[in-house]
Design an enzyme around this catalytic site. Structure first.
Site, PDB file in Angstrom:
ATOM      1  N   ASP A 195      -0.099 -12.561 -17.263  1.00 17.35           N
ATOM      2  CA  ASP A 195      -0.586 -11.473 -16.467  1.00 17.35           C
ATOM      3  C   ASP A 195      -0.796 -10.230 -17.421  1.00 17.35           C
ATOM      4  OD1 ASP A 195      -0.755  -9.397 -14.893  1.00 17.35           O
ATOM      5  OD2 ASP A 195       0.963  -9.826 -13.556  1.00 17.35           O
ATOM      6  N   ASP A 238      -7.532 -10.261 -14.185  1.00 13.96           N
ATOM      7  CA  ASP A 238      -6.305 -10.146 -15.161  1.00 13.96           C
ATOM      8  C   ASP A 238      -5.096 -11.236 -15.174  1.00 13.96           C
ATOM      9  OD1 ASP A 238      -5.272  -9.529 -12.811  1.00 13.96           O
ATOM     10  OD2 ASP A 238      -4.376  -7.543 -13.445  1.00 13.96           O
ATOM     11  N   GLU A 239      -5.247 -12.234 -14.567  1.00 16.39           N
ATOM     12  CA  GLU A 239      -4.405 -13.198 -14.713  1.00 16.39           C
ATOM     13  C   GLU A 239      -5.229 -14.489 -15.055  1.00 16.39           C
ATOM     14  OE1 GLU A 239      -1.240 -12.679 -11.037  1.00 16.39           O
ATOM     15  OE2 GLU A 239      -3.281 -12.760 -10.387  1.00 16.39           O
TER      16      GLU A 239
END
Length: 439
Positions: free
Chosen positions: A16, A111-112
């Site tokens: 993350d 964003d992961e």
């Protein structure tokens, strides 16, 4: 029920990226580092922050904070209009850095990233070594401001939970022997898939704490959700899986695609909203062809800003920006097509049914969605074919727009909005680059 003893191994890493959009801006602009910064969709006090640096978060500014409120909390805050292309490029570069250490198995959002461990990689010391290598690779290959929190766990669902337990730059592992006590201190809302509405529903059924939830057996969990989701959750929280490791259930084909936009003050009129809707359709139609689909349905949504008096008199909702509004929408069905001109005629026909009058004079949100997508391989040509050469026209436009930018050649109706409604920051998917632009 008796629960089998599971080996203390990690099956997944969930990566993350911390304050991703704000961190990208601080990497691009060294003068913004160690300063409170927020990324916003447009530069206006009525909009909301979509990302905040950790310096801003320390002052109480977070995702969803209204810009006007953020300025009160921190008058010197740096506000930056988000640049989708930058974030997409950095996301791709980070994925490459992660791949140096471990293959990326899933990309839940921009964003992961998720890595699946195999063999000796699952042993806790090795998994930790891989995680630390990922952190260093991102720093070395992409930038020193890009930090990430990594969760290590036996299944994807727990790995996601672990990645949120220590920020920024965290590294947390949840081993089967530690479960479920290692997560008993969390809040219900810390569970992926448990939002505000679900929490209210659980509270109404007498579940207000994680301890109460974890005390339920599988039948109790099934009854709590009244679905197989409860059974899955029972297993996930104890370190096993239910066959999908927390991944969304895949569909056979993509069902829809589209774009939406919160209008800037200069476009909050019937004419401005139409030009923005025209541009949204222009982008959606181009994506439709790039992704090799036809469509047979279009849905249009418009939200109208209301005064206090109008909001008291009419049925209204409150937008996350604080704007009181009412909405309208319509869906139209038509013969399969993929060319822009035909879709524009459909949009124009829908638009003629939009409500009129003083209560609907201030549109502030427009959305256009193409639905019932049909793969090109399943499309049946009409008896007379493309008699007006509309598909040929669209293909020619695509060639120029791919080479020089997607707004290079377009129909006149979107001229006013040519520079408006930029490509939106994507939270739930990795953007795809078509030609010189990300969409």
């Amino acid at each position: 029920m008796a629960f089998p003893t599971l080996p203390d191994r990690f099956g997944f890493l969930h990566i993350d990226l911390n304050s991703f959009f704000a961190s990208v801006e601080q990497q691009l602009h060294p003068e913004y580092r160690n300063r409170p910064l927020a990324v916003v969709p447009t530069l206006g006090d009525t909009t909301c922050c979509i990302a905040a640096s950790y310096e801003a978060k320390a002052l109480g500014i977070k995702t969803g904070t209204q810009v006007g409120e953020a300025k009160k909390l921190c008058p010197e805050i740096i506000l930056i209009a988000g640049n989708h292309d930058h974030y997409a490029e950095y996301s791709h570069n980070i994925a490459k850095a992660v791949e140096r250490c471990c293959p990326v198995a899933h990309t839940p959002s921009i964003d992961e990233m998720v890595c699946q461990l195999i063999g000796r990689e699952q042993e806790p010391p090795t998994a930790r070594k891989i995680s630390l290598a990922i952190k260093q690779a991102i720093k070395d290959d992409v930038g020193e401001t890009l930090r990430c929190s990594i969760g290590m766990a036996p299944n994807r669902y727990l790995a996601k939970i672990a990645s949120d337990m220590q920020k920024p730059d965290g590294l947390i592992g949840l081993l089967p022997s530690q479960l479920p006590r290692a997560i008993a201190h969390l809040e219900l809302r810390d569970l992926p898939g448990v939002g505000a509405k679900t929490e209210i529903r659980l509270n109404a059924k007498g579940i207000t704490t994680m301890e109460q939830l974890l005390a339920l057996d599988r039948n109790g969990m099934h009854g709590l959700w009244d679905s197989v989701w409860g059974d899955r959750l029972f297993h996930w929280l104890r370190g096993t899986d239910s066959g999908d490791d927390g991944a969304p259930v895949p569909t056979d084909i993509q069902k829809s695609l589209g774009h939406s936009h919160v209008l800037g003050p200069d476009f909050r009129s019937a004419e401005g909203a139409w030009s923005v809707a025209h541009k949204l359709l222009h982008k959606a139609a181009m994506r439709l062809r790039m992704e090799k689909f036809y469509t047979s349905s279009m849905a249009v949504t418009i939200r109208y800003q209301l005064t206090r008096e109008q909001a008291e008199r009419m049925k209204s909702k409150k937008h996350f920006s604080g704007i009181k509004h009412t909405g309208w929408g319509m869906e139209a069905k038509f013969a399969d097509c993929q060319d822009t001109l035909t879709l524009l005629e459909v949009l124009r026909g829908i638009w003629q049914h939009a409500p009129q009058g003083p209560d609907f004079a201030r549109p502030f949100f427009v959305g256009v969605t193409l639905k019932n997508l049909i793969p090109e391989s399943e499309h049946q040509e009409t008896l007379f074919g493309d008699v007006d050469h509309r598909n040929e026209l669209s293909v020619t436009m695509d060639k120029l727009n791919l080479k020089y930018g997607h707004t290079t050649l377009h129909f006149a109706g979107m001229l006013k909005a040519r520079e408006a409604a930029p490509t939106r920051i994507a939270f739930t998917q990795i953007p795809v680059q078509y030609g010189v632009d990300y969409m």
